[in-house]
Design an enzyme around this catalytic site. Structure first.
Site, PDB file in Angstrom:
ATOM      1  N   HIS A  16       2.867  -6.209  -4.412  1.00 56.06           N
ATOM      2  CA  HIS A  16       2.000  -6.167  -5.291  1.00 56.06           C
ATOM      3  C   HIS A  16       2.472  -6.976  -6.684  1.00 56.06           C
ATOM      4  O   HIS A  16       3.616  -7.019  -6.564  1.00 56.06           O
ATOM      5  CB  HIS A  16       1.963  -4.803  -5.856  1.00 56.06           C
ATOM      6  CG  HIS A  16       1.188  -3.942  -4.808  1.00 56.06           C
ATOM      7  ND1 HIS A  16       1.429  -2.533  -4.564  1.00 56.06           N
ATOM      8  CD2 HIS A  16      -0.160  -4.029  -4.005  1.00 56.06           C
ATOM      9  CE1 HIS A  16       0.669  -2.072  -3.631  1.00 56.06           C
ATOM     10  NE2 HIS A  16      -0.361  -2.810  -3.691  1.00 56.06           N
ATOM     11  N   CYS A  76       4.291   1.505 -11.090  1.00 57.27           N
ATOM     12  CA  CYS A  76       3.374   1.873 -10.045  1.00 57.27           C
ATOM     13  C   CYS A  76       3.051   3.358 -10.062  1.00 57.27           C
ATOM     14  O   CYS A  76       1.813   3.513  -9.785  1.00 57.27           O
ATOM     15  CB  CYS A  76       3.986   1.663  -8.760  1.00 57.27           C
ATOM     16  SG  CYS A  76       4.771   0.384  -8.051  1.00 57.27           S
TER      17      CYS A  76
HETATM   18  N1  ARG Z   1       3.839   3.089  -0.653  1.00 53.71           N
HETATM   19  C1  ARG Z   1       2.945   2.362  -1.487  1.00 53.71           C
HETATM   20  C2  ARG Z   1       2.321   1.106  -0.788  1.00 53.71           C
HETATM   21  O1  ARG Z   1       2.796   0.695  -0.126  1.00 53.71           O
HETATM   22  C3  ARG Z   1       3.782   1.976  -2.793  1.00 53.71           C
HETATM   23  C4  ARG Z   1       2.540   1.362  -3.969  1.00 53.71           C
HETATM   24  C5  ARG Z   1       3.272   0.769  -5.005  1.00 53.71           C
HETATM   25  N2  ARG Z   1       2.385   0.634  -6.050  1.00 53.71           N
HETATM   26  C6  ARG Z   1       2.435  -0.639  -6.793  1.00 53.71           C
HETATM   27  N3  ARG Z   1       1.624  -0.777  -7.860  1.00 53.71           N
HETATM   28  N4  ARG Z   1       3.192  -1.617  -6.657  1.00 53.71           N
HETATM   29  O2  ARG Z   1       1.072   1.228  -0.997  1.00 53.71           O
END
Ligand code: ARG
Length: 282
Positions: free
Chosen positions: A184, A277
């Site tokens: 992300h 996050c």
């Molecule tokens: N376990 C989640 C996923 O893989 C973590 C999300 C992290 N969020 C972020 N905004 N980077 O989707």
């Protein structure tokens, strides 16, 4: 102009943040390289870390709104509110999660936004993972940096541009993510204000690095600290809240007049997320 939301009307000039309580947070599946199912999450510790993040944000000057995870037992990642949507004024462009494991979260967030006066838009055919993949920055915060290639699809850009159009002048730029650990954009990039951002260069392809540099000054984070989620920081005024152990970048930011506040996010890092996050700017 659209009618202001109740929240926006009551709290203009404050940084408003949405967080979702990690009631059902755990490692139930693996959808990114950080999620090692052998590790297991200490849920009590996770709740304490989340509460500490919340109070750190509040004492930094943010107004935190909480969404409860009632009825979302099967959605352990809902704590990562960043992924719910990207906000422009009173509009919420909702996520359409790439992985089936997270798709159900959308309906809970849609309900929250609707109940709080936001107009929900989005597209159920285009993968897009909210503010996890879409960050405002650059001059007057009028550039939306969108991470593409891992979770969010390139074609989300034109749809966002159309559906969040409010007649003002802003733009969307595509930032291609090339390292699966930085899946992300908010794991590798964090605008600190309208002039400057921190980033991990090697999470992005060369063209992207060039394009980002046209929009904002960029301070590189080392590979070691990037892997320690240094870029996954929340900015509240001059305060930068990030996972502990990122002293190198913290010292650099202190010299620029920022106040770095460390929090321990170890349990959430097991799921591939840290401070940023767990928050969504609303
Ligand atoms: N376990 C989640 C996923 O893989 C973590 C999300 C992290 N969020 C972020 N905004 N980077 O989707």
């Amino acid at each position: 102009m659209a009618a202001p939301t109740l929240i926006a009307a009551l709290e203009h000039n404050v940084k408003r943040i949405l967080m979702c309580r990690p009631t059902h947070f755990q490692l139930a599946y693996s959808i990114n390289p950080w999620m090692d199912m052998q590790k297991g999450v200490n849920r009590k510790k996770a709740m304490e870390q989340w509460e500490n993040l919340k109070s750190t944000l509040e004492s930094s000057g943010a107004k935190v709104h909480i969404m409860e995870a009632q009825g979302a037992e099967s959605l352990p990642d809902m704590v990562f509110a960043a992924n719910a949507a990207v906000i422009k004024g009173t509009k919420a462009y909702l996520a359409n999660f790439a992985h089936p494991e997270r798709k159900g979260e959308r309906y809970f967030f849609e309900e929250w936004f609707t109940n709080n006066g936001y107009q929900c838009v989005g597209d159920l055919d285009i993968h897009f993972e909210g503010a996890g993949d879409a960050l405002w920055g650059g001059d007057q915060n009028k550039t939306l940096f969108v991470g593409v290639g891992t979770r969010t699809e390139f074609r989300a850009l034109s749809d966002i541009t159309t559906k969040l159009d409010d007649g003002t002048n802003w733009k969307v730029i595509a930032c291609r993510l090339i390292d699966p650990r930085f899946y992300h954009i908010d794991t590798a990039f964090c605008p600190l204000n309208e002039q400057v951002a921190i980033y991990y260069p090697y999470a992005f392809d060369h063209v992207t690095q060039h394009n980002m540099r046209n929009e904002t000054d960029l301070i590189p984070v080392s590979s070691k600290e990037a892997r320690n989620f240094a870029c996954n920081a929340v900015v509240v005024g001059q305060n930068v809240i990030m996972h502990e152990g990122n002293d190198e970048i913290a010292n650099k930011l202190a010299k620029l007049g920022f106040n770095v506040r460390f929090v321990n996010m170890s349990e959430f890092i097991k799921s591939g997320g840290s401070a940023k996050c767990c928050t969504l700017a609303i």
